[in-house]
Scaffold this motif. Structure first.
Motif, mmCIF file in Angstrom:
data_model
loop_
_atom_site.group_PDB
_atom_site.id
_atom_site.type_symbol
_atom_site.label_atom_id
_atom_site.label_comp_id
_atom_site.label_asym_id
_atom_site.label_seq_id
_atom_site.Cartn_x
_atom_site.Cartn_y
_atom_site.Cartn_z
ATOM 1 N N ASP A 103 0.784 -1.242 0.000
ATOM 2 C CA ASP A 103 0.000 0.000 0.000
ATOM 3 C C ASP A 103 0.810 1.283 0.000
ATOM 4 O O ASP A 103 0.251 2.369 -0.150
ATOM 5 N N THR A 107 -0.966 4.718 -1.187
ATOM 6 C CA THR A 107 -1.410 5.699 -0.196
ATOM 7 C C THR A 107 -0.689 7.031 -0.367
ATOM 8 O O THR A 107 -1.273 8.092 -0.105
ATOM 9 N N TRP A 111 -2.874 10.326 -0.953
ATOM 10 C CA TRP A 111 -2.733 11.460 -0.029
ATOM 11 C C TRP A 111 -2.373 12.726 -0.798
ATOM 12 O O TRP A 111 -2.959 13.790 -0.565
ATOM 13 N N VAL A 135 -9.398 0.666 1.400
ATOM 14 C CA VAL A 135 -8.587 1.888 1.379
ATOM 15 C C VAL A 135 -8.981 2.750 0.182
ATOM 16 O O VAL A 135 -9.227 3.960 0.310
#
Length: 289
Positions: A103, A107, A111, A135
């Protein structure tokens, strides 16, 4: 639309190097009332080489005048035998992200995208596992689980291509997608698939690069973001990053350090591609920063 409305365009050019290219482009933009904000150029060989250029310009009566410029630039492009693209700066490119189970790269991209640092629109995420489904969907991004069964990769890739047809995809990002794409698939997106390799290429190609690095006693851990070609891990390099390590690091420590380099290098490469800063030159890239 008001004549005082302003917008920016980005022009990328590749052509045989010869006198008069810059003058012709500058004069053309001036005649159309455009103001050059930034210009960068490069020649890979002063004698008989290739010429590369990136121009950012502002223009009034936007976007109508922008499309007029795009249409009327064609004669100049043909005269100098240019490969070129002219993009609106306010149009965010549509991206599909491919993932497996890890991940950290995903991520990081999510973000940066949510915080406005990545100038892209994430249309969907495709994965051969469901590990990161929650997620992805927490960001309200469509998630597609398309497993890759043994001896059934062509069928899976066809399903992926049909899925992507639902969106106006500009390029793909392999954020630790642990699958090798077939030449047929790659041909659908030439120089439009960005991969992150967990090694400072060309060293440690293939599987288990951190084990290879540990066995060699490396002092730097790197990561390489590159375009995907039919040659595994040998496509044009967009960005690389390195972090220093020492003899106290075991293979797992190197992997953790490498993840930090991976997500930084990938995010930069995605940003630069989205901002039309990269031109592919054979198996190299020109990156205008």
């Amino acid at each position: 639309m008001s004549d005082r409305s302003l917008g920016n365009g980005r022009l990328l050019i590749t052509c045989p190097d010869q006198p008069g290219i810059v003058a012709a482009i500058s004069d053309f933009l001036h005649q159309h009332g455009a103001n050059i904000i930034h210009s960068a150029q490069h020649t890979n060989d002063p004698e008989g080489g290739r010429f590369f250029m990136r121009i950012v310009f502002s223009i009034s009566s936007y976007p109508d005048k922008f499309y007029q410029v795009k249409e009327e630039f064609l004669p100049i492009a043909e005269h100098f035998d240019m490969e070129w693209s002219l993009e609106r700066e306010d149009r965010k490119k549509s991206v599909a992200i491919f993932i497996s189970k890890e991940d950290h790269c995903l991520t990081e991209l999510l973000w940066r995208w949510r915080s406005g640092e990545l100038p892209i629109h994430i249309s969907c995420v495709i994965s051969n596992h469901t590990t990161l489904k929650n997620v992805v969907e927490s960001y309200e991004i469509p998630f597609y689980h398309i497993p890759i069964e043994k001896n059934a990769k062509p069928e899976a890739e066809n399903k992926i291509l049909r899925t992507l047809e639902q969106y106006p995809i500009d390029f793909l990002v392999l954020a630790r997608y642990m699958q090798i794409l077939s030449p047929d698939f790659v041909a659908h997106y030439p120089a439009k698939i960005i991969n992150i390799h967990h090694s400072f290429l060309p060293a440690f190609i293939g599987a288990n690069p951190y084990r290879q690095a540990f066995e060699r006693g490396v002092k730097l851990i790197g990561a390489t973001a590159h375009y995907v070609t039919n040659d595994l891990d040998e496509g044009p390099i967009i960005e690389q990053d390195v972090l220093r390590v020492n003899h106290q690091y075991n293979a797992n420590d190197l992997k953790i350090t490498g993840r930090n380099a991976e997500k930084i290098a990938l995010a930069r490469a995605v940003t630069w591609h989205a901002e039309d800063r990269v031109i592919v030159d054979d198996n190299k890239t020109i990156v205008f920063l």
